[in-house]
Design a protein around this motif. Structure first.
Motif, PDB file in Angstrom:
ATOM      1  N   PRO A 219    -111.384  62.667  22.804  1.00  0.00           N
ATOM      2  CA  PRO A 219    -112.258  61.979  21.849  1.00  0.00           C
ATOM      3  C   PRO A 219    -111.460  61.041  20.937  1.00  0.00           C
ATOM      4  O   PRO A 219    -110.344  61.355  20.543  1.00  0.00           O
ATOM      5  CB  PRO A 219    -112.878  63.129  21.044  1.00  0.00           C
ATOM      6  CG  PRO A 219    -112.780  64.315  21.942  1.00  0.00           C
ATOM      7  CD  PRO A 219    -111.501  64.131  22.694  1.00  0.00           C
ATOM      8  N   LEU A 220    -112.059  59.897  20.628  1.00  0.00           N
ATOM      9  CA  LEU A 220    -111.405  58.915  19.765  1.00  0.00           C
ATOM     10  C   LEU A 220    -112.142  58.741  18.441  1.00  0.00           C
ATOM     11  O   LEU A 220    -111.532  58.713  17.380  1.00  0.00           O
ATOM     12  CB  LEU A 220    -111.307  57.558  20.475  1.00  0.00           C
ATOM     13  CG  LEU A 220    -110.382  57.469  21.680  1.00  0.00           C
ATOM     14  CD1 LEU A 220    -110.570  56.127  22.378  1.00  0.00           C
ATOM     15  CD2 LEU A 220    -108.940  57.632  21.246  1.00  0.00           C
ATOM     16  N   ILE A 221    -113.456  58.588  18.504  1.00  0.00           N
ATOM     17  CA  ILE A 221    -114.250  58.323  17.306  1.00  0.00           C
ATOM     18  C   ILE A 221    -114.765  59.652  16.755  1.00  0.00           C
ATOM     19  O   ILE A 221    -115.468  60.386  17.444  1.00  0.00           O
ATOM     20  CB  ILE A 221    -115.423  57.383  17.609  1.00  0.00           C
ATOM     21  CG1 ILE A 221    -114.897  56.059  18.183  1.00  0.00           C
ATOM     22  CG2 ILE A 221    -116.246  57.133  16.357  1.00  0.00           C
ATOM     23  CD1 ILE A 221    -115.994  55.134  18.678  1.00  0.00           C
ATOM     24  N   GLN A 222    -114.381  59.941  15.535  1.00  0.00           N
ATOM     25  CA  GLN A 222    -114.754  61.207  14.908  1.00  0.00           C
ATOM     26  C   GLN A 222    -115.890  60.988  13.901  1.00  0.00           C
ATOM     27  O   GLN A 222    -115.909  59.985  13.179  1.00  0.00           O
ATOM     28  CB  GLN A 222    -113.552  61.826  14.179  1.00  0.00           C
ATOM     29  CG  GLN A 222    -112.270  61.844  14.981  1.00  0.00           C
ATOM     30  CD  GLN A 222    -112.386  62.671  16.253  1.00  0.00           C
ATOM     31  OE1 GLN A 222    -113.117  63.659  16.283  1.00  0.00           O
ATOM     32  NE2 GLN A 222    -111.680  62.266  17.296  1.00  0.00           N
ATOM     33  N   THR A 223    -116.826  61.930  13.868  1.00  0.00           N
ATOM     34  CA  THR A 223    -117.916  61.906  12.894  1.00  0.00           C
ATOM     35  C   THR A 223    -117.541  62.751  11.689  1.00  0.00           C
ATOM     36  O   THR A 223    -117.118  63.897  11.847  1.00  0.00           O
ATOM     37  CB  THR A 223    -119.218  62.469  13.500  1.00  0.00           C
ATOM     38  OG1 THR A 223    -119.589  61.670  14.622  1.00  0.00           O
ATOM     39  CG2 THR A 223    -120.343  62.451  12.472  1.00  0.00           C
ATOM     40  N   ARG A 225    -119.413  64.277   8.853  1.00  0.00           N
ATOM     41  CA  ARG A 225    -120.824  64.504   8.517  1.00  0.00           C
ATOM     42  C   ARG A 225    -121.137  64.158   7.062  1.00  0.00           C
ATOM     43  O   ARG A 225    -120.401  64.523   6.155  1.00  0.00           O
ATOM     44  CB  ARG A 225    -121.204  65.960   8.793  1.00  0.00           C
ATOM     45  CG  ARG A 225    -121.147  66.318  10.276  1.00  0.00           C
ATOM     46  CD  ARG A 225    -121.785  67.659  10.567  1.00  0.00           C
ATOM     47  NE  ARG A 225    -121.729  67.960  11.992  1.00  0.00           N
ATOM     48  CZ  ARG A 225    -122.543  67.471  12.917  1.00  0.00           C
ATOM     49  NH1 ARG A 225    -123.502  66.628  12.533  1.00  0.00           N
ATOM     50  NH2 ARG A 225    -122.434  67.809  14.179  1.00  0.00           N
ATOM     51  N   GLY A 226    -122.222  63.444   6.896  1.00  0.00           N
ATOM     52  CA  GLY A 226    -122.649  63.055   5.567  1.00  0.00           C
ATOM     53  C   GLY A 226    -121.904  61.862   4.992  1.00  0.00           C
ATOM     54  O   GLY A 226    -122.217  61.409   3.896  1.00  0.00           O
ATOM     55  N   VAL A 227    -120.902  61.366   5.738  1.00  0.00           N
ATOM     56  CA  VAL A 227    -120.114  60.232   5.232  1.00  0.00           C
ATOM     57  C   VAL A 227    -120.154  59.058   6.202  1.00  0.00           C
ATOM     58  O   VAL A 227    -120.721  58.018   5.912  1.00  0.00           O
ATOM     59  CB  VAL A 227    -118.648  60.650   4.964  1.00  0.00           C
ATOM     60  CG1 VAL A 227    -117.870  59.466   4.378  1.00  0.00           C
ATOM     61  CG2 VAL A 227    -118.596  61.843   4.030  1.00  0.00           C
ATOM     62  N   GLY A 228    -119.534  59.215   7.373  1.00  0.00           N
ATOM     63  CA  GLY A 228    -119.483  58.111   8.304  1.00  0.00           C
ATOM     64  C   GLY A 228    -118.619  58.427   9.510  1.00  0.00           C
ATOM     65  O   GLY A 228    -118.676  59.537  10.041  1.00  0.00           O
ATOM     66  N   TYR A 229    -117.775  57.463   9.903  1.00  0.00           N
ATOM     67  CA  TYR A 229    -116.996  57.602  11.123  1.00  0.00           C
ATOM     68  C   TYR A 229    -115.563  57.125  10.911  1.00  0.00           C
ATOM     69  O   TYR A 229    -115.283  56.315  10.020  1.00  0.00           O
ATOM     70  CB  TYR A 229    -117.623  56.776  12.258  1.00  0.00           C
ATOM     71  CG  TYR A 229    -119.049  57.162  12.578  1.00  0.00           C
ATOM     72  CD1 TYR A 229    -119.320  58.215  13.444  1.00  0.00           C
ATOM     73  CD2 TYR A 229    -120.107  56.480  11.993  1.00  0.00           C
ATOM     74  CE1 TYR A 229    -120.630  58.573  13.722  1.00  0.00           C
ATOM     75  CE2 TYR A 229    -121.423  56.826  12.278  1.00  0.00           C
ATOM     76  CZ  TYR A 229    -121.667  57.888  13.142  1.00  0.00           C
ATOM     77  OH  TYR A 229    -122.966  58.230  13.427  1.00  0.00           O
ATOM     78  N   THR A 230    -114.668  57.640  11.751  1.00  0.00           N
ATOM     79  CA  THR A 230    -113.283  57.185  11.728  1.00  0.00           C
ATOM     80  C   THR A 230    -112.726  57.225  13.146  1.00  0.00           C
ATOM     81  O   THR A 230    -113.179  58.026  13.987  1.00  0.00           O
ATOM     82  CB  THR A 230    -112.421  58.083  10.804  1.00  0.00           C
ATOM     83  OG1 THR A 230    -111.088  57.553  10.776  1.00  0.00           O
ATOM     84  CG2 THR A 230    -112.374  59.513  11.301  1.00  0.00           C
ATOM     85  N   LEU A 231    -111.781  56.347  13.422  1.00  0.00           N
ATOM     86  CA  LEU A 231    -111.076  56.367  14.700  1.00  0.00           C
ATOM     87  C   LEU A 231    -109.786  57.156  14.493  1.00  0.00           C
ATOM     88  O   LEU A 231    -108.881  56.710  13.796  1.00  0.00           O
ATOM     89  CB  LEU A 231    -110.767  54.937  15.162  1.00  0.00           C
ATOM     90  CG  LEU A 231    -110.179  54.826  16.563  1.00  0.00           C
ATOM     91  CD1 LEU A 231    -111.255  55.101  17.614  1.00  0.00           C
ATOM     92  CD2 LEU A 231    -109.577  53.459  16.805  1.00  0.00           C
ATOM     93  N   ARG A 232    -109.747  58.332  15.104  1.00  0.00           N
ATOM     94  CA  ARG A 232    -108.584  59.195  14.905  1.00  0.00           C
ATOM     95  C   ARG A 232    -108.458  60.113  16.115  1.00  0.00           C
ATOM     96  O   ARG A 232    -109.120  61.146  16.201  1.00  0.00           O
ATOM     97  CB  ARG A 232    -108.757  60.026  13.625  1.00  0.00           C
ATOM     98  CG  ARG A 232    -107.545  60.879  13.272  1.00  0.00           C
ATOM     99  CD  ARG A 232    -107.707  61.466  11.884  1.00  0.00           C
ATOM    100  NE  ARG A 232    -108.952  62.221  11.736  1.00  0.00           N
ATOM    101  CZ  ARG A 232    -109.769  62.126  10.708  1.00  0.00           C
ATOM    102  NH1 ARG A 232    -109.505  61.308   9.711  1.00  0.00           N
ATOM    103  NH2 ARG A 232    -110.854  62.863  10.642  1.00  0.00           N
ATOM    104  N   PRO A 233    -107.618  59.727  17.090  1.00  0.00           N
ATOM    105  CA  PRO A 233    -107.471  60.555  18.277  1.00  0.00           C
ATOM    106  C   PRO A 233    -107.043  61.975  17.930  1.00  0.00           C
ATOM    107  O   PRO A 233    -106.216  62.171  17.043  1.00  0.00           O
ATOM    108  CB  PRO A 233    -106.362  59.845  19.074  1.00  0.00           C
ATOM    109  CG  PRO A 233    -106.389  58.434  18.578  1.00  0.00           C
ATOM    110  CD  PRO A 233    -106.777  58.533  17.128  1.00  0.00           C
ATOM    111  N   GLN A 234    -107.641  62.934  18.604  1.00  0.00           N
ATOM    112  CA  GLN A 234    -107.288  64.331  18.369  1.00  0.00           C
ATOM    113  C   GLN A 234    -106.064  64.697  19.208  1.00  0.00           C
ATOM    114  O   GLN A 234    -105.773  64.076  20.196  1.00  0.00           O
ATOM    115  CB  GLN A 234    -108.457  65.242  18.723  1.00  0.00           C
ATOM    116  CG  GLN A 234    -109.659  65.050  17.822  1.00  0.00           C
ATOM    117  CD  GLN A 234    -110.811  65.949  18.207  1.00  0.00           C
ATOM    118  OE1 GLN A 234    -110.874  66.460  19.322  1.00  0.00           O
ATOM    119  NE2 GLN A 234    -111.736  66.149  17.278  1.00  0.00           N
ATOM    120  N   GLY A 235    -105.402  65.796  18.785  1.00  0.00           N
ATOM    121  CA  GLY A 235    -104.260  66.259  19.570  1.00  0.00           C
ATOM    122  C   GLY A 235    -102.983  66.168  18.782  1.00  0.00           C
ATOM    123  O   GLY A 235    -102.939  65.689  17.673  1.00  0.00           O
TER     124      GLY A 235
END
Length: 235
Positions: A219-223, A225-235
């Motif tokens: 996953p690249l785009i993280q939600t 909740r209640g705020v918005g989105y960020t691009l932050r690769p997991q791992g």
């Protein structure tokens, strides 16, 4: 930087509803647009082929060739004219079908004129050429690479095809990687208009981007909740 405005932009409206065609023609002309109208998809394609427009407003449901068909034909011809799709269907799968066909944005009927005008302005801004003489290399976040000048995106070695709006949304997230962008900021930066807390517009584009980018990968785009989105690769 050169930027197209309403006084220089030509809009083609394709809708089989005469009342909608005429009301849009009057409203857009009052805003300074040059407007052409047609009643179906066949006429829309003929009009674009004979005299290209700066922006297309296509009704999804038209006799013969519908709005989705027009978009598919133009994209297959590598015509990147911005397309705003009008649809009476409000379910997410129907909206995704429009994006999949190559539309840059969609608007559900009935719609407010102010919202339509805001979307047109945003599409024209994004279609305007950037500053000349500015060299910028690809932007990278993990295995994601985005080239702003060529408007191309890769996930590893795989190139990902995106519409104008999808690309602009991803570029905004990439340039702010690791930063949580709230809904209002994203709406303002991408659409130039905050559609309010009940709008599903942003959520649809995020889900579509995820489907195209992730394809079973990390996953690249993280939600947030209640705020918005960020691009932050997991791992």
């Amino acid at each position: 930087m050169w930027a197209m405005d309403a006084t220089t932009a030509t809009v083609l409206v394709a809708d089989d509803d005469r009342a909608i065609r005429e009301s849009l023609e009057r409203a857009l002309q009052l805003e300074g647009y040059a407007v052409r109208t047609v009643a179906d998809g066949v006429q829309a394609l003929a009009s674009v082929h004979s005299d290209p427009a700066d922006l297309l407003i296509l009704d999804v449901m038209m006799p013969g060739v519908d709005g989705l068909g027009v978009a598919r034909v133009l994209r297959a011809e590598n015509d990147r004219t911005p397309i705003l799709m009008l649809t009476a269907r409000v379910e997410t799968p129907d909206r995704v079908a429009g994006l999949d066909a190559g539309a840059d944005d969609y608007l559900a009927k009935p719609f407010e004129l102010d919202e339509l005008l805001a979307r047109l302005r945003a599409l024209l801004r994004r279609a305007a050429p950037g500053p000349e003489g500015v060299e910028e290399g690809p932007l990278r976040v993990g295995e994601l690479s985005l080239d702003p000048r060529a408007r191309r995106v890769w996930r590893g070695e795989r190139e990902v095809e995106l519409s104008k709006t999808e690309f602009d949304l991803l570029e905004l997230l990439v340039r702010n990687a690791g930063i949580v962008l709230d809904h209002a900021t994203i709406y303002d930066r991408i659409w130039g208009y905050d559609f309010g807390p009940d709008s599903k517009n942003l959520a649809v584009y995020i889900s579509y981007l995820r489907r195209k980018l992730e394809d079973g990968g990390q996953p690249l785009i993280q939600t947030v909740r209640g705020v918005g989105y960020t691009l932050r690769p997991q791992g």
